[in-house]
Design a protein around this motif. Structure first.
Motif, PDB file in Angstrom:
ATOM      1  N   TRP A  40       7.798  24.629  41.618  1.00 36.17           N
ATOM      2  CA  TRP A  40       8.533  23.581  40.912  1.00 36.17           C
ATOM      3  C   TRP A  40       9.232  22.659  41.908  1.00 36.17           C
ATOM      4  O   TRP A  40       9.226  21.434  41.745  1.00 36.17           O
ATOM      5  CB  TRP A  40       9.542  24.213  39.955  1.00 36.17           C
ATOM      6  CG  TRP A  40      10.301  23.205  39.158  1.00 36.17           C
ATOM      7  CD1 TRP A  40       9.814  22.402  38.165  1.00 36.17           C
ATOM      8  CD2 TRP A  40      11.690  22.878  39.288  1.00 36.17           C
ATOM      9  NE1 TRP A  40      10.817  21.602  37.656  1.00 36.17           N
ATOM     10  CE2 TRP A  40      11.983  21.872  38.334  1.00 36.17           C
ATOM     11  CE3 TRP A  40      12.714  23.346  40.109  1.00 36.17           C
ATOM     12  CZ2 TRP A  40      13.248  21.330  38.186  1.00 36.17           C
ATOM     13  CZ3 TRP A  40      13.980  22.817  39.964  1.00 36.17           C
ATOM     14  CH2 TRP A  40      14.236  21.810  39.015  1.00 36.17           C
ATOM     15  N   TYR A  41       9.807  23.265  42.954  1.00 40.89           N
ATOM     16  CA  TYR A  41      10.447  22.441  43.984  1.00 40.89           C
ATOM     17  C   TYR A  41       9.406  21.617  44.740  1.00 40.89           C
ATOM     18  O   TYR A  41       9.686  20.468  45.140  1.00 40.89           O
ATOM     19  CB  TYR A  41      11.236  23.323  44.952  1.00 40.89           C
ATOM     20  CG  TYR A  41      12.597  23.704  44.421  1.00 40.89           C
ATOM     21  CD1 TYR A  41      13.604  22.751  44.307  1.00 40.89           C
ATOM     22  CD2 TYR A  41      12.879  25.011  44.039  1.00 40.89           C
ATOM     23  CE1 TYR A  41      14.858  23.086  43.808  1.00 40.89           C
ATOM     24  CE2 TYR A  41      14.123  25.369  43.538  1.00 40.89           C
ATOM     25  CZ  TYR A  41      15.109  24.392  43.424  1.00 40.89           C
ATOM     26  OH  TYR A  41      16.351  24.734  42.929  1.00 40.89           O
ATOM     27  N   TRP A  43       6.722  20.425  43.419  1.00 41.49           N
ATOM     28  CA  TRP A  43       6.419  19.313  42.502  1.00 41.49           C
ATOM     29  C   TRP A  43       7.488  18.235  42.596  1.00 41.49           C
ATOM     30  O   TRP A  43       7.177  17.036  42.636  1.00 41.49           O
ATOM     31  CB  TRP A  43       6.305  19.840  41.079  1.00 41.49           C
ATOM     32  CG  TRP A  43       6.074  18.763  40.061  1.00 41.49           C
ATOM     33  CD1 TRP A  43       4.889  18.197  39.705  1.00 41.49           C
ATOM     34  CD2 TRP A  43       7.079  18.121  39.252  1.00 41.49           C
ATOM     35  NE1 TRP A  43       5.081  17.246  38.732  1.00 41.49           N
ATOM     36  CE2 TRP A  43       6.425  17.173  38.439  1.00 41.49           C
ATOM     37  CE3 TRP A  43       8.461  18.256  39.139  1.00 41.49           C
ATOM     38  CZ2 TRP A  43       7.091  16.379  37.526  1.00 41.49           C
ATOM     39  CZ3 TRP A  43       9.135  17.464  38.248  1.00 41.49           C
ATOM     40  CH2 TRP A  43       8.459  16.524  37.445  1.00 41.49           C
ATOM     41  N   ARG A  44       8.749  18.651  42.674  1.00 45.62           N
ATOM     42  CA  ARG A  44       9.836  17.676  42.774  1.00 45.62           C
ATOM     43  C   ARG A  44       9.767  16.907  44.092  1.00 45.62           C
ATOM     44  O   ARG A  44      10.045  15.696  44.144  1.00 45.62           O
ATOM     45  CB  ARG A  44      11.194  18.391  42.651  1.00 45.62           C
ATOM     46  CG  ARG A  44      11.409  19.042  41.295  1.00 45.62           C
ATOM     47  CD  ARG A  44      12.813  19.576  41.145  1.00 45.62           C
ATOM     48  NE  ARG A  44      13.801  18.480  41.090  1.00 45.62           N
ATOM     49  CZ  ARG A  44      15.109  18.677  40.918  1.00 45.62           C
ATOM     50  NH1 ARG A  44      15.564  19.925  40.778  1.00 45.62           N
ATOM     51  NH2 ARG A  44      15.938  17.666  40.877  1.00 45.62           N
ATOM     52  N   LYS A  47       6.982  14.413  43.790  1.00 43.58           N
ATOM     53  CA  LYS A  47       7.395  13.337  42.880  1.00 43.58           C
ATOM     54  C   LYS A  47       8.287  12.330  43.604  1.00 43.58           C
ATOM     55  O   LYS A  47       8.128  11.105  43.464  1.00 43.58           O
ATOM     56  CB  LYS A  47       8.142  13.941  41.690  1.00 43.58           C
ATOM     57  CG  LYS A  47       8.519  12.935  40.603  1.00 43.58           C
ATOM     58  CD  LYS A  47       9.131  13.684  39.422  1.00 43.58           C
ATOM     59  CE  LYS A  47       9.420  12.743  38.264  1.00 43.58           C
ATOM     60  NZ  LYS A  47      10.437  11.745  38.573  1.00 43.58           N
ATOM     61  N   GLU A  48       9.205  12.830  44.398  1.00 44.47           N
ATOM     62  CA  GLU A  48      10.104  11.924  45.114  1.00 44.47           C
ATOM     63  C   GLU A  48       9.344  11.110  46.164  1.00 44.47           C
ATOM     64  O   GLU A  48       9.612   9.927  46.372  1.00 44.47           O
ATOM     65  CB  GLU A  48      11.236  12.704  45.784  1.00 44.47           C
ATOM     66  CG  GLU A  48      12.250  11.803  46.476  1.00 44.47           C
ATOM     67  CD  GLU A  48      13.569  12.507  46.763  1.00 44.47           C
ATOM     68  OE1 GLU A  48      14.418  11.899  47.410  1.00 44.47           O
ATOM     69  OE2 GLU A  48      13.734  13.656  46.326  1.00 44.47           O
ATOM     70  N   HIS A  60      16.159  14.131  49.129  1.00 44.14           N
ATOM     71  CA  HIS A  60      16.183  15.481  48.571  1.00 44.14           C
ATOM     72  C   HIS A  60      15.086  16.388  49.132  1.00 44.14           C
ATOM     73  O   HIS A  60      14.995  17.568  48.773  1.00 44.14           O
ATOM     74  CB  HIS A  60      16.035  15.427  47.046  1.00 44.14           C
ATOM     75  CG  HIS A  60      17.142  14.702  46.363  1.00 44.14           C
ATOM     76  ND1 HIS A  60      17.032  13.384  45.957  1.00 44.14           N
ATOM     77  CD2 HIS A  60      18.401  15.093  46.032  1.00 44.14           C
ATOM     78  CE1 HIS A  60      18.173  13.008  45.382  1.00 44.14           C
ATOM     79  NE2 HIS A  60      19.018  14.018  45.420  1.00 44.14           N
ATOM     80  N   TRP A  64      15.492  20.540  48.917  1.00 43.85           N
ATOM     81  CA  TRP A  64      14.558  21.179  48.003  1.00 43.85           C
ATOM     82  C   TRP A  64      13.576  22.083  48.750  1.00 43.85           C
ATOM     83  O   TRP A  64      13.186  23.135  48.262  1.00 43.85           O
ATOM     84  CB  TRP A  64      13.796  20.103  47.211  1.00 43.85           C
ATOM     85  CG  TRP A  64      14.634  19.480  46.132  1.00 43.85           C
ATOM     86  CD1 TRP A  64      15.787  19.970  45.596  1.00 43.85           C
ATOM     87  CD2 TRP A  64      14.381  18.251  45.459  1.00 43.85           C
ATOM     88  NE1 TRP A  64      16.286  19.129  44.635  1.00 43.85           N
ATOM     89  CE2 TRP A  64      15.438  18.047  44.527  1.00 43.85           C
ATOM     90  CE3 TRP A  64      13.398  17.274  45.562  1.00 43.85           C
ATOM     91  CZ2 TRP A  64      15.502  16.941  43.695  1.00 43.85           C
ATOM     92  CZ3 TRP A  64      13.462  16.163  44.727  1.00 43.85           C
ATOM     93  CH2 TRP A  64      14.506  16.006  43.809  1.00 43.85           C
TER      94      TRP A  64
END
Length: 451
Positions: A40-41, A43-44, A47-48, A60, A64
């Motif tokens: 999940w991290y 993916w984040r 995304k960023e 981030h 992350w």
């Protein structure tokens, strides 16, 4: 025999460590869920990166990334803790299984042990304890870890893009379909055949090695190796035939579980028909990263199925030993008045179909010497074995000094009847200890005099 029944029986040998088994399942399942958090991290972070034109503004990424590492380490620590709990319980269960089997074997008639074969009995003890230890220490924690992984993956696969998620599950369905052809009742029967072939080979190997002194003493030819070689050839034929039988399903299974990228690429082209968006690219990258976990989990599940069959087969072999009737002990033992041996209408069969002895009656008085003379297979050794109560007669009675051998204490019977086996046996100890088996309290001087 059902898996739940196998598990409950094994846990019955855990004593006070049963709770550790349950704790290992919880810790393994939690570790699996925690292991999915880093994805999940990731993916984040993706995304960023995709949404921030200025890479320097993506502030981030580092925190992350460290959080992903932290959850990965936490997952490993939880899994190690679960394995520690499962191993502590498994070692106790394996020990108690060995004790239960050896204690029962010690109470079996000596003839039953000779018929079974020391190689098979030793392999039953080792394989039952080994299969139970592997099942409880490794497989069950991994099974709950795999179940938690599957549940977590289903949430993740369907949460980001349900279309790509369903495409990722198609090879899973194909893999399960291929796996089903290699499991089930037929596979259990094959596993029994495999274990039988191994047991026969092990037994013949032990007997052949023990007989090497005789082979060398009498200058035997290669034909003395025939029985052992036959069991090896039988194992070879079975293994090759079974491997060829599973070659097709295993190839299809491997191809299915590793083809998830094909489905994702096709799905990506299909979904990008109206243009590639950052969101679609992000989801596609995420699925490409996480889907290898699917094939790994499926492979673990397949191996678990095989190990479960090994445990079931091992417990069946254990039951075959534990259900063998132990040598009965009289409630009120009687002592013989002399050493006269009497057979009264004795009939005996090894397998319940063909009689080795039939309606034999004879009396050998105290102080008399008798020789049993006859062709090989005529029943001479069987008759002598009944006097020592290696077996109990199918009908009739065997008496020493006017007392039925069944009414004598087994210890007193062994002190009354002396025998020298055709196949000598020595325990793994000194010659002194081997000689003392007849009289454990004998002094070294007495042993030397006897020698």
């Amino acid at each position: 025999m059902k898996k739940s029944s196998d598990l409950s029986r094994l846990l019955g040998y855990a004593g006070g460590r049963r709770v550790l088994t349950y704790l290992s399942w919880v810790l393994s399942a939690v570790s699996a869920l925690v292991a999915l958090v880093p994805f999940w991290y990731i993916w984040r972070i993706l995304k960023e990166v995709l949404e921030t034109p200025d890479f320097a503004a993506a502030i981030h990424i580092v925190p992350w990334g460290w959080r992903a590492v932290g959850f990965a380490v936490l997952s490993v620590l939880l899994y190690i803790a679960g394995l520690m709990c499962s191993h502590l319980a498994a070692f106790r269960i394996a020990t108690n299984l060995r004790l239960a089997l050896t204690e029962h074997i010690a109470r079996l008639p000596l003839g039953q042990i000779q018929v079974s074969g020391s190689g098979k009995l030793r392999r039953t003890i080792a394989d039952t304890a080994g299969a139970a230890e592997t099942f409880l220490a490794h497989q069950l924690p991994d099974q709950y870890r795999a179940m938690a992984t599957v549940a977590g993956l289903l949430v993740l696969l369907l949460a980001f893009d349900w279309r790509l998620g369903l495409l990722s599950l198609l090879p899973v369905a194909l893999g399960f379909a291929c796996m089903s052809t290699m499991t089930g009742k037929s596979m259990q029967e094959k596993m029994t055949e495999y274990q039988n072939a191994l047991a026969d080979m092990s037994n013949q190997a032990v007997e052949y090695v023990r007989g090497i002194p005789v082979v060398k003493t009498f200058g035997q030819t290669v034909f003395s190796f025939k029985k052992f070689k036959d069991t090896i050839d039988n194992y070879q034929r079975w293994t090759i035939a079974y491997t060829k039988q599973l070659r097709g399903p295993m190839t299809a299974y491997t191809l299915a579980v590793n083809s998830v990228f094909v489905f994702l690429i096709v799905g990506g082209f299909w979904l990008s028909g109206k243009g590639v968006t950052a969101a679609l690219l992000l989801d596609l990258l995420f699925y490409i990263i996480i889907t290898p976990v699917i094939s790994l989990t499926l492979s673990k599940l397949m191996l678990m199925s095989e190990n479960t069959m090994l445990v079931t087969d091992a417990l069946k072999r254990m039951d075959a030993v534990l259900t063998a009737p132990a040598l009965s002990r009289p409630e009120q033992p009687q002592s013989p008045k002399d050493s006269a041996v009497t057979f009264d209408h004795v009939t005996f069969s090894y397998d319940g179909t063909k009689n080795a002895l039939e309606d034999i009656s004879l009396t050998i008085g105290a102080g008399e010497t008798a020789a049993l003379v006859g062709p090989s297979g005529g029943g001479k050794s069987t008759l002598a074995s009944l006097a020592a109560r290696f077996f109990d007669p199918t009908s009739g009675t065997v008496s020493i000094g006017g007392v039925n051998v069944k009414d004598m204490d087994p210890g007193q019977l062994m002190n009354t009847v002396s025998f020298v086996l055709q196949n000598s046996r020595l325990i793994k100890a000194s010659i002194l200890d081997n000689v003392r088996l007849g009289r454990p309290d004998a002094s070294e001087t007495q042993v030397m005099a006897a020698l």
